[in-house]
Motif scaffolding. Sequence first.
Motif, PDB file in Angstrom:
ATOM      1  N   ARG A 207       0.837  -1.192   0.000  1.00 44.41           N
ATOM      2  CA  ARG A 207       0.000   0.000   0.000  1.00 44.41           C
ATOM      3  C   ARG A 207       0.877   1.248   0.000  1.00 44.41           C
ATOM      4  NH1 ARG A 207      -5.254  -0.984   2.643  1.00 44.41           N
ATOM      5  NH2 ARG A 207      -5.551  -3.230   2.659  1.00 44.41           N
ATOM      6  N   GLU A 208       0.259   2.373  -0.334  1.00 40.02           N
ATOM      7  CA  GLU A 208       0.993   3.635  -0.350  1.00 40.02           C
ATOM      8  C   GLU A 208       0.947   4.280   1.027  1.00 40.02           C
ATOM      9  OE1 GLU A 208       0.216   6.449  -3.410  1.00 40.02           O
ATOM     10  OE2 GLU A 208      -0.140   4.904  -4.911  1.00 40.02           O
ATOM     11  N   LYS A 209       1.965   5.065   1.325  1.00 40.27           N
ATOM     12  CA  LYS A 209       2.037   5.797   2.578  1.00 40.27           C
ATOM     13  C   LYS A 209       0.992   6.907   2.545  1.00 40.27           C
ATOM     14  CE  LYS A 209       5.515   8.211   5.330  1.00 40.27           C
ATOM     15  NZ  LYS A 209       6.917   8.613   5.382  1.00 40.27           N
ATOM     16  N   GLU A 210       0.138   6.971   3.570  1.00 40.68           N
ATOM     17  CA  GLU A 210      -0.927   7.960   3.628  1.00 40.68           C
ATOM     18  C   GLU A 210      -0.625   8.972   4.727  1.00 40.68           C
ATOM     19  OE1 GLU A 210      -4.906   6.299   3.790  1.00 40.68           O
ATOM     20  OE2 GLU A 210      -4.139   4.451   2.898  1.00 40.68           O
ATOM     21  N   VAL A 211      -0.135  10.155   4.338  1.00 37.40           N
ATOM     22  CA  VAL A 211       0.161  11.209   5.308  1.00 37.40           C
ATOM     23  C   VAL A 211      -0.443  12.533   4.835  1.00 37.40           C
ATOM     24  CG1 VAL A 211       2.274  10.193   6.236  1.00 37.40           C
ATOM     25  CG2 VAL A 211       2.407  11.629   4.226  1.00 37.40           C
ATOM     26  N   ASP A 212      -0.687  13.447   5.794  1.00 45.81           N
ATOM     27  CA  ASP A 212      -1.227  14.757   5.438  1.00 45.81           C
ATOM     28  C   ASP A 212      -0.092  15.748   5.170  1.00 45.81           C
ATOM     29  OD1 ASP A 212      -0.263  15.228   7.954  1.00 45.81           O
ATOM     30  OD2 ASP A 212      -2.194  15.696   8.882  1.00 45.81           O
ATOM     31  N   LYS A 213      -0.422  17.027   5.033  1.00 43.86           N
ATOM     32  CA  LYS A 213       0.577  18.038   4.681  1.00 43.86           C
ATOM     33  C   LYS A 213       1.627  18.238   5.774  1.00 43.86           C
ATOM     34  CE  LYS A 213      -2.660  20.435   1.732  1.00 43.86           C
ATOM     35  NZ  LYS A 213      -3.655  21.511   1.660  1.00 43.86           N
ATOM     36  N   GLN A 214       1.260  17.954   7.032  1.00 44.29           N
ATOM     37  CA  GLN A 214       2.213  18.088   8.134  1.00 44.29           C
ATOM     38  C   GLN A 214       3.044  16.820   8.341  1.00 44.29           C
ATOM     39  OE1 GLN A 214      -1.202  18.957   8.879  1.00 44.29           O
ATOM     40  NE2 GLN A 214      -0.814  21.127   8.521  1.00 44.29           N
ATOM     41  N   GLY A 215       2.855  15.807   7.499  1.00 44.11           N
ATOM     42  CA  GLY A 215       3.612  14.567   7.616  1.00 44.11           C
ATOM     43  C   GLY A 215       3.078  13.623   8.675  1.00 44.11           C
ATOM     44  N   ARG A 216       1.775  13.766   9.013  1.00 39.46           N
ATOM     45  CA  ARG A 216       1.164  12.919  10.028  1.00 39.46           C
ATOM     46  C   ARG A 216       0.242  11.895   9.377  1.00 39.46           C
ATOM     47  NH1 ARG A 216      -1.862  17.459  13.410  1.00 39.46           N
ATOM     48  NH2 ARG A 216      -2.770  17.581  11.338  1.00 39.46           N
TER      49      ARG A 216
END
Length: 171
Positions: free
Chosen positions: A37-46
């Motif tokens: 699966r792909e890494k799922e992070v938001d704009k803050q890297g969380r």
Amino acid sequence: MSENEVKDLSDLKDLTDNAELAENEEQTPAAPTAPLREKEVDKQGRAYATGRRKDAVARVWLKPGTGKITVNGRDQEVYFARPTLRLVINQPFDVTERNGQYDIVATVKGGGLSGQAGAVKHGISQALSRFEPALRSAIKAEGFLTRDSRVVERKKYGRAKARRSFQFSKR
């Protein structure tokens, strides 16, 4: 008699065995691998995930850090005073050997402390598998990604609790 000529059933069996051997030699056995699966992070890297247990719902944000866990604005030692509850929360990190590598910020609503600890554990497991997809199989093998669907049964009318009857009086 030519190589592909068949006179009786035994010749047919020999012919099919030879064909299967030739096919197996041509194909190299490919190891079945699950698509990563792909890494799922938001704009803050969380990485964000929602965990649920009983009536409790936890919203969990995971980011690389020093291992600080904050629940509802308080440190985990303050919010979850019992050591067993803190042990439950840290289980996903123990399984994946990632102690002290991630900071957790969680908000929990509903239920009691035990349900809230289970909800935070579920949320941490989900967020960890989203941040590092390679860890998903280890977390899943321990059963941390499965939502425990057991909830308290509702009280029925004419009963003391969900199933218990009122005390019977003969006289």
